[in-house]
Scaffold this motif. Structure first.
Motif, PDB file in Angstrom:
ATOM      1  N   ALA A  12       3.554  -9.618 -29.309  1.00 53.68           N
ATOM      2  CA  ALA A  12       2.292  -9.339 -28.607  1.00 53.68           C
ATOM      3  C   ALA A  12       1.698 -10.652 -28.117  1.00 53.68           C
ATOM      4  CB  ALA A  12       1.311  -8.632 -29.531  1.00 53.68           C
ATOM      5  N   ILE A  13       1.281 -10.670 -26.848  1.00 57.35           N
ATOM      6  CA  ILE A  13       0.781 -11.881 -26.205  1.00 57.35           C
ATOM      7  C   ILE A  13      -0.710 -11.760 -25.957  1.00 57.35           C
ATOM      8  CG2 ILE A  13       0.853 -13.280 -24.088  1.00 57.35           C
ATOM      9  CD1 ILE A  13       3.295 -13.655 -25.833  1.00 57.35           C
ATOM     10  N   THR A  14      -1.457 -12.799 -26.316  1.00 50.02           N
ATOM     11  CA  THR A  14      -2.881 -12.854 -25.982  1.00 50.02           C
ATOM     12  C   THR A  14      -3.229 -14.271 -25.544  1.00 50.02           C
ATOM     13  OG1 THR A  14      -5.100 -12.272 -26.746  1.00 50.02           O
ATOM     14  CG2 THR A  14      -3.697 -13.457 -28.302  1.00 50.02           C
ATOM     15  N   ILE A  15      -4.438 -14.434 -25.006  1.00 50.54           N
ATOM     16  CA  ILE A  15      -4.849 -15.739 -24.473  1.00 50.54           C
ATOM     17  C   ILE A  15      -5.965 -16.327 -25.310  1.00 50.54           C
ATOM     18  CG2 ILE A  15      -4.154 -15.352 -22.081  1.00 50.54           C
ATOM     19  CD1 ILE A  15      -7.055 -14.511 -21.510  1.00 50.54           C
ATOM     20  N   SER A  16      -6.108 -17.652 -25.211  1.00 49.98           N
ATOM     21  CA  SER A  16      -7.194 -18.346 -25.918  1.00 49.98           C
ATOM     22  C   SER A  16      -8.445 -18.344 -25.051  1.00 49.98           C
ATOM     23  CB  SER A  16      -6.794 -19.800 -26.205  1.00 49.98           C
ATOM     24  OG  SER A  16      -5.684 -19.858 -27.054  1.00 49.98           O
ATOM     25  N   TRP A  17      -9.571 -18.068 -25.643  1.00 51.02           N
ATOM     26  CA  TRP A  17     -10.869 -18.169 -24.998  1.00 51.02           C
ATOM     27  C   TRP A  17     -11.881 -18.578 -26.060  1.00 51.02           C
ATOM     28  CZ3 TRP A  17     -12.932 -18.452 -20.299  1.00 51.02           C
ATOM     29  CH2 TRP A  17     -14.319 -18.342 -20.194  1.00 51.02           C
ATOM     30  N   PRO A  18     -12.802 -19.488 -25.775  1.00 50.28           N
ATOM     31  CA  PRO A  18     -13.080 -20.096 -24.470  1.00 50.28           C
ATOM     32  C   PRO A  18     -12.002 -21.086 -24.038  1.00 50.28           C
ATOM     33  CG  PRO A  18     -14.451 -21.078 -26.172  1.00 50.28           C
ATOM     34  CD  PRO A  18     -13.733 -19.939 -26.814  1.00 50.28           C
ATOM     35  N   MET A  19     -12.154 -21.567 -22.795  1.00 47.41           N
ATOM     36  CA  MET A  19     -11.199 -22.526 -22.259  1.00 47.41           C
ATOM     37  C   MET A  19     -11.113 -23.749 -23.165  1.00 47.41           C
ATOM     38  SD  MET A  19     -12.240 -22.601 -18.242  1.00 47.41           S
ATOM     39  CE  MET A  19     -12.212 -21.126 -17.225  1.00 47.41           C
TER      40      MET A  19
END
Length: 645
Positions: free
Chosen positions: A215-222
């Protein structure tokens, strides 16, 4: 006072959302391809694409071979396990396919738009308006500097088809604010749009699966990255006096090189516009506005009858202009002369008639080796009149008369900058005539000349001519310069770059040759999260890896970190060729000279978004394109003062 040490600690968040998971694997089906097979690394059919993969996936040192690759089972293809870093392009394609799949499953078709083959993006609709859609796009990306996969993210206002540019569109595009003026909150507003996207879509898109339970997710905040601070620009004036301000420096010290004593300015106007010519005259003389002390005080050029004359125009048609040119040449004789033309059309309120007339008159004077300076009647009549523009008009007048207001303190001495420009003629999507030229200056920003590099209706002849002429330019200047730095625009094609670099390969070994490619409208952006304005300081520089950099030619000022106007996007710069191995410090030094060249723009006191090598070439392309569009004959644009200012 701004602490210089803190400048080097500034952190900038790129418009890059890294994946939380970096070391992952996935399965594909592949078929190894023999040498010489067609269509490498392009989509073939039924979702099959070509990539280079290790011949033996079990060996880290295995040679790479061409393979047809599919994410679906195909007869004759073997199922293999691929790691994220095995082929970066394949991994980016996987991320795009998986994100599209998630969009199809969880969003309506009205919520997103898949990009074209030229931009591998998905745009997500934030809001719909009567003139278009506010969107935020994602694009799979591998940031070489950090070695991480993720998604670039950016804002774009997609205008409805058939709607001409208007104030609403500029406001929705964030170019201007609700007051109709430059959007000083440009960076903050873009950041808010990205935050809005995260709030609206993040939970619907992430995580997504790429198979094998990953499963792929993104980091936030930048996440912010380290930036470097290039030096601020230092301007040099008369008697080698220096200042950090163009305007104050020339006011205190005088111009670097004055115009000839016998130079002449000729005001040209219709009889009914004569009163406005007096307005312009007194503004340039320094009698009207506190914002400009006058040509004499600024440029050591007295504005009396010995340097100024007037000539009425009977109209703006070709016959009237031809008659005026003959009279002007008779009056001026051998003196350097600049026609200063009062013009009834404004470039801010463009009409086809006014634009065509402007370029036709410009062409008529240039055909007689005469630069011109146009001033619109609307500008003179405006509420503030010439209050905020007279200084820039005066600067352009001074430059077109052959004066040199200032230069900059360069990083490299004896270095020639060769700015490459293009003005190809297109019939539809097809190029019917190829045309390239160069704008030459030294690394201090002193304009030298324009040189035609190649023009032909045949592409091969054009490329051959490009190679030959680049060699000739370098040979001509080799006694004066030890370094040759070529600045090219982003739109220069691969075969044109090859033609240029093949010429540079022939340069004698004791010379250094470097090629930099500039893109002012790249997909990259950045935010100084520690500043309320989100704007990085001017001269900030972020390494992207692979000899690519993001540089802020404009930004906050160290002595006054208040945003007073819209700050331009950062410039993407790539090193595409070097005759010698460049260390990081060498690359920074060439970026420093590029920053300096943005301050050498004699078109205006605050015009510093682009280095003149790129900006002047862009201006010339615009003029040549319009001359060509109007069917006007080709003219000799070489060996003139900078007529395009």
């Amino acid at each position: 006072m701004f602490d210089r040490k803190k400048r080097f600690e500034q952190r900038i968040a790129l418009n890059f959302l890294p994946l939380v998971q970096q070391d992952f694997s996935f399965f594909v089906y592949r078929k190894q391809i023999g040498v010489g097979s067609e269509n490498p690394n392009r989509e073939r059919h039924n979702g099959v694409r070509r990539y280079r993969l290790p011949q033996n996936l079990a060996l880290q040192t295995s040679d790479y071979v061409d393979c047809d690759v599919s994410f679906s089972k195909i007869e004759g293809f073997e199922k293999v396990k691929i790691y994220a870093h095995t082929n970066i392009h394949l991994t980016k394609f996987l991320l795009m396919e998986a994100l599209q799949k998630k969009c199809r499953e969880h969003l309506s078709k009205q919520d997103y738009l898949v990009g074209t083959k030229f931009r591998n993006t998905i745009s997500f609709v934030l809001a719909k308006t009567d003139v278009g859609d506010e969107t935020v796009w994602l694009e799979p990306y591998f940031l070489k500097e950090t070695g991480k996969f993720g998604f670039l993210v950016g804002f774009h206002f997609k205008v409805k088809e058939g709607i001409p540019l208007n104030r609403k569109i500029l406001q929705y595009s964030l170019s201007i604010g609700s007051d109709g003026r430059e959007n000083k909150n440009y960076y903050v507003d873009i950041f808010k749009k990205i935050k809005k996207f995260i709030s609206k879509y993040h939970s619907q898109l992430f995580p997504f699966e790429i198979g094998d339970g990953v499963a792929i997710t993104i980091s936030w905040p930048m996440q912010d990255v380290r930036s470097e601070q290039l030096d601020t620009k230092l301007y040099i004036f008369s008697n080698e006096k220096k200042d950090v301000s163009q305007f104050q420096g020339i006011r205190k010290h005088g111009p670097l090189v004055p115009v000839r004593d016998d130079s002449l300015i000729c005001f040209m106007y219709r009889p009914e516009d004569k009163p406005l010519s007096y307005e312009l005259y007194h503004a340039l003389k320094g009698d009207k506005y506190a914002t400009f002390p006058g040509m004499d005080a600024m440029f050591s050029f007295s504005f009396g009858n010995e340097h100024v004359t007037g000539l009425p125009l009977n109209g703006y048609d070709s016959q009237c202009i031809d008659a005026a040119i003959k009279q002007l040449l008779l009056v001026s004789g051998d003196r350097p002369v600049l026609p200063l033309i009062l013009f009834p059309w404004s470039r801010m309120e463009r009409t086809t008639e006014g634009e065509d007339c402007y370029y036709r008159i410009k062409h008529q004077f240039l055909a007689n080796r005469l630069p011109t300076q146009f001033v619109s009647l609307q500008r003179i009549r405006g509420r503030d009149g010439l209050k905020w523009s007279v200084a820039n008009i005066a600067l352009a007048v001074f430059g077109k008369l052959g004066g040199k207001p200032w230069k900059l303190s360069p990083k490299h001495e004896r270095c020639l900058i060769i700015g490459i420009g293009q003005a190809h003629r297109k019939d539809g999507d097809k190029i019917s005539r190829y045309f390239a030229y160069s704008v030459l200056s030294d690394s201090s920003g002193l304009y030298d000349s324009i040189r035609i590099l190649s023009k032909s209706e045949n592409k091969e002849h054009y490329l051959d001519g490009l190679t030959v002429k680049i060699k000739e330019v370098i040979a001509e200047f080799s006694d004066r310069f030890d370094k040759f730095v070529v600045h090219t625009p982003f739109k220069l094609k691969k075969d044109e770059i090859t033609a240029i670099t093949s010429a540079l390969d022939a340069v004698q070994s004791n010379k250094t040759v470097v090629v930099l490619k500039f893109n002012e409208k790249s997909k990259f952006f950045g935010f100084a999260l520690g500043n309320n304005s989100k704007v990085p300081y001017e001269s900030s520089c972020v390494a992207l890896g692979g000899k690519e950099y993001l540089v802020w030619f404009e930004g906050l000022q160290y002595h006054n970190p208040t945003v007073k106007r819209r700050i331009a996007r950062p410039m993407h710069i790539a090193f595409v060729y070097s005759s010698k191995e460049l260390e990081h410090a060498d690359e920074i030094s060439y970026l420093q000279d590029a920053i300096n060249l943005s301050g050498a723009n004699w078109r205006g006191f605050n015009a510093k978004t682009l280095p003149i090598s790129v900006y002047y070439a862009k201006l010339i392309a615009e003029y040549i394109g319009h001359f060509d569009r109007l069917g006007l004959p080709e003219i000799d644009i070489e060996d003139l003062p900078p007529w395009f200012l």
